[in-house]
Structure formats: C-alpha cells, structure tokens
Design an enzyme around this catalytic site. Structure first.
Site, mmCIF file in Angstrom:
data_model
loop_
_atom_site.group_PDB
_atom_site.id
_atom_site.type_symbol
_atom_site.label_atom_id
_atom_site.label_comp_id
_atom_site.label_asym_id
_atom_site.label_seq_id
_atom_site.Cartn_x
_atom_site.Cartn_y
_atom_site.Cartn_z
ATOM 1 N N ARG A 76 -2.038 -5.350 -8.591
ATOM 2 C CA ARG A 76 -0.895 -6.220 -8.341
ATOM 3 C C ARG A 76 -0.773 -7.270 -9.429
ATOM 4 O O ARG A 76 0.271 -7.494 -9.990
ATOM 5 C CB ARG A 76 -1.035 -6.899 -6.972
ATOM 6 C CG ARG A 76 -0.888 -5.933 -5.810
ATOM 7 C CD ARG A 76 -1.438 -6.522 -4.555
ATOM 8 N NE ARG A 76 -2.846 -6.843 -4.746
ATOM 9 C CZ ARG A 76 -3.563 -7.554 -3.916
ATOM 10 N NH1 ARG A 76 -3.018 -8.055 -2.840
ATOM 11 N NH2 ARG A 76 -4.842 -7.764 -4.161
ATOM 12 N N HIS A 126 0.838 -1.208 0.000
ATOM 13 C CA HIS A 126 0.000 0.000 0.000
ATOM 14 C C HIS A 126 0.876 1.263 0.000
ATOM 15 O O HIS A 126 0.595 2.223 -0.706
ATOM 16 C CB HIS A 126 -0.899 0.038 1.248
ATOM 17 C CG HIS A 126 -1.933 -1.037 1.311
ATOM 18 N ND1 HIS A 126 -2.057 -1.902 2.375
ATOM 19 C CD2 HIS A 126 -2.921 -1.384 0.440
ATOM 20 C CE1 HIS A 126 -3.063 -2.731 2.164
ATOM 21 N NE2 HIS A 126 -3.602 -2.446 1.000
ATOM 22 N N SER A 158 -3.167 -7.968 2.872
ATOM 23 C CA SER A 158 -3.327 -7.836 4.320
ATOM 24 C C SER A 158 -3.675 -9.185 4.951
ATOM 25 O O SER A 158 -3.172 -9.529 6.019
ATOM 26 C CB SER A 158 -4.410 -6.804 4.633
ATOM 27 O OG SER A 158 -4.038 -5.563 4.080
ATOM 28 N N LYS A 172 -15.629 -8.312 5.449
ATOM 29 C CA LYS A 172 -14.352 -8.760 6.020
ATOM 30 C C LYS A 172 -14.363 -8.601 7.529
ATOM 31 O O LYS A 172 -14.837 -7.591 8.045
ATOM 32 C CB LYS A 172 -13.206 -7.925 5.455
ATOM 33 C CG LYS A 172 -12.912 -8.182 3.992
ATOM 34 C CD LYS A 172 -11.702 -7.378 3.538
ATOM 35 C CE LYS A 172 -11.379 -7.650 2.074
ATOM 36 N NZ LYS A 172 -10.270 -6.795 1.607
HETATM 37 N N1 COA Z 1 -0.256 -3.939 -1.711
HETATM 38 C C1 COA Z 1 -0.621 -4.905 -0.880
HETATM 39 N N2 COA Z 1 -1.884 -5.339 -0.767
HETATM 40 C C2 COA Z 1 -2.797 -4.746 -1.532
HETATM 41 C C3 COA Z 1 -2.475 -3.718 -2.419
HETATM 42 C C4 COA Z 1 -1.128 -3.315 -2.494
HETATM 43 N N3 COA Z 1 -0.734 -2.367 -3.330
HETATM 44 N N4 COA Z 1 -3.601 -3.345 -3.042
HETATM 45 C C5 COA Z 1 -4.586 -4.102 -2.567
HETATM 46 N N5 COA Z 1 -4.100 -4.957 -1.647
HETATM 47 C C6 COA Z 1 -4.811 -5.992 -0.930
HETATM 48 C C7 COA Z 1 -5.378 -5.517 0.352
HETATM 49 O O1 COA Z 1 -4.463 -5.704 1.399
HETATM 50 C C8 COA Z 1 -6.583 -6.403 0.479
HETATM 51 O O2 COA Z 1 -6.182 -7.616 1.039
HETATM 52 P P1 COA Z 1 -7.207 -8.514 1.870
HETATM 53 O O3 COA Z 1 -8.337 -8.861 0.953
HETATM 54 O O4 COA Z 1 -6.361 -9.636 2.232
HETATM 55 O O5 COA Z 1 -7.674 -7.672 3.033
HETATM 56 C C9 COA Z 1 -7.009 -6.667 -0.964
HETATM 57 O O6 COA Z 1 -5.899 -6.377 -1.732
HETATM 58 C C10 COA Z 1 -8.103 -5.785 -1.494
HETATM 59 O O7 COA Z 1 -8.302 -4.817 -0.578
HETATM 60 P P2 COA Z 1 -8.595 -3.299 -0.650
HETATM 61 O O8 COA Z 1 -7.807 -2.592 -1.682
HETATM 62 O O9 COA Z 1 -8.447 -2.819 0.722
HETATM 63 O O10 COA Z 1 -10.024 -3.342 -1.147
HETATM 64 P P3 COA Z 1 -11.237 -3.804 -0.369
HETATM 65 O O11 COA Z 1 -11.856 -4.831 -1.215
HETATM 66 O O12 COA Z 1 -10.997 -4.187 1.028
HETATM 67 O O13 COA Z 1 -12.038 -2.462 -0.324
HETATM 68 C C11 COA Z 1 -13.173 -0.543 -1.192
HETATM 69 C C12 COA Z 1 -12.515 -1.888 -1.466
HETATM 70 C C13 COA Z 1 -13.044 -0.103 0.218
HETATM 71 C C14 COA Z 1 -12.473 0.446 -2.077
HETATM 72 C C15 COA Z 1 -14.636 -0.683 -1.627
HETATM 73 O O14 COA Z 1 -15.218 -1.746 -0.902
HETATM 74 C C16 COA Z 1 -15.423 0.583 -1.392
HETATM 75 O O15 COA Z 1 -15.312 1.512 -2.152
HETATM 76 N N6 COA Z 1 -16.237 0.613 -0.318
HETATM 77 C C17 COA Z 1 -17.082 1.759 0.010
HETATM 78 C C18 COA Z 1 -18.540 1.466 -0.292
HETATM 79 C C19 COA Z 1 -18.818 1.631 -1.751
HETATM 80 O O16 COA Z 1 -18.753 2.700 -2.335
HETATM 81 N N7 COA Z 1 -19.167 0.501 -2.384
HETATM 82 C C20 COA Z 1 -19.437 0.459 -3.777
HETATM 83 C C21 COA Z 1 -18.170 0.221 -4.544
HETATM 84 S S1 COA Z 1 -18.475 0.105 -6.270
#
Ligand code: COA
Length: 167
Positions: free
Chosen positions: A93, A20, A131, A44
């Site tokens: 990624r 990140h 994560s 989650k």
């Molecule tokens: N390096 C390391 N890990 C990374 C990474 C990076 N550069 N980019 C993503 N990841 C990992 C994260 O650690 C996470 O791992 P996990 O699943 O083991 O926890 C995974 O990739 C994806 O996570 P993240 O980028 O945090 O996305 P998310 O799916 O948890 O959240 C939101 C996505 C928060 C952006 C989305 O749910 C959101 O916008 N929510 C708000 C409500 C909304 O508007 N919803 C409608 C969306 S269309």
C-alpha cells in the site's frame, strides 16, 4: 498444456477489506488461481475466528472457481510447498509496508528459494485502509461501508453489538 500457476495470498484478514479484494482481483490477472490463506497471527488479538474469517472471504469472492479460501497454521513456506504454489502474493500500500514485507520475503526465500514473492500495488483508494482501522472506526460508530464488502459490514455490526455496541 502448461501447468497451472497458483499463488498463495496469506494474511490475517481480520476482517477482509476491499483493499484485500482489490489485490485478489489483480492477482487473478497474473495467476491461474489463488489460495487465500488465513493465518493465525499470535501477535494480534482477533475480532473474528479463523473459520469466520474464511467464511467472510468466501462470501466476498462469490464462489469464483479460481479461488480457494483456507486456514493454515505453521510456516507459510511449508504451506505453499504443500499446495504446490509457485508464488506468495502480497499487496503493497505505502512505503511503510516495505520494510516488513522485505524482511518476510527475504526470510521466506531463505527457507524455500523456489517460491517467489510477488508484490502487487493496491489501488490508491485503498492505500490507507487496514483491518485494524476498519475495526476501530466501526467500534466507534463510524461508517465503514466504503471499505469492506457488505457481509463484513454486517458481521462487524453484529460482533460489536454482541460486545455491548459502538462507543
Ligand atoms: N488492503 C487493505 N489492508 C491491507 C492490505 C490491502 N491490500 N494489505 C495488507 N493490509 C493490512 C491488513 O489488513 C493488516 O492490517 P492490521 O495490521 O490492521 O490487521 C496489515 O495490513 C498487515 O496484515 P497482513 O497482510 O494480514 O499481514 P499480517 O502481518 O497479519 O500477516 C503473514 C502476515 C500471515 C503473511 C505472516 O505473519 C505469515 O506468513 N505467518 C505464517 C507464519 C510464518 O511463516 N512466519 C514467518 C514469516 S517470514
């Protein structure tokens, strides 16, 4: 003078990893400022509270004046509009990220067309980091120091000890 171009970098960040942080550093080369927005993902089960996740990110970015760390509930696009952001920043990624990111970016664009989604490619050394994997390895007693900032490694150690130690 031109208006500052701010992007929102949203995610669960449970916890923030060096992957990140890599995207944050790359994002700061493209935008004038970033709002790192900790979201509550109901699907989650989190190890750290939203406030803890915000604090861990703040510590990791070390008070960079171009970065704000915040927590939001509700729709990302509404939060982006409230913040006056021009873009949502996401890291890619591997190809496996693409489907989900494409769906989210398309949905967000249908909700708020004026906010662009910008994808930056994570550094190769972070392609396999997530994560969940970091938490799993730490819980099983493995060393995650190469994948998370020092404050997160310490927070993981404490949280796992509180829950009865690594197994
Ligand atoms: N390096 C390391 N890990 C990374 C990474 C990076 N550069 N980019 C993503 N990841 C990992 C994260 O650690 C996470 O791992 P996990 O699943 O083991 O926890 C995974 O990739 C994806 O996570 P993240 O980028 O945090 O996305 P998310 O799916 O948890 O959240 C939101 C996505 C928060 C952006 C989305 O749910 C959101 O916008 N929510 C708000 C409500 C909304 O508007 N919803 C409608 C969306 S269309």
């Amino acid at each position: 003078m031109s208006k500052e171009r701010i992007a929102i970098y949203p995610g669960s960040f449970d916890p923030v990893t060096l992957g990140h942080l890599d995207i944050i550093h790359r994002g700061l080369e493209v935008f004038d400022g970033l709002v790192i927005a900790v979201a509550t993902n109901v699907a989650k089960k989190a190890m750290f509270t939203a406030d803890e996740r915000v604090e861990l990110i703040q510590e990791a970015v070390g008070g960079d004046p171009r970065v704000v760390v915040d927590h939001f509930d509700g729709l990302l696009v509404e939060y982006a509009r409230d913040r006056g952001a021009v873009a949502v920043l996401r890291g890619l990624r591997a190809v496996s990220d693409f489907d989900f990111e494409f769906q989210m970016a398309s949905m967000n664009r249908s909700l708020l067309p004026e906010v662009q989604t910008v994808f930056l490619m994570a550094g190769e050394e972070h392609f396999y980091v997530s994560s969940s994997l970091v938490k799993e390895v730490a819980q099983l007693g493995g060393d995650v120091a190469h994948h998370v900032p020092p404050g997160v490694a310490e927070a993981l150690r404490i949280r796992i000890a509180e829950r009865g130690g690594a197994r």
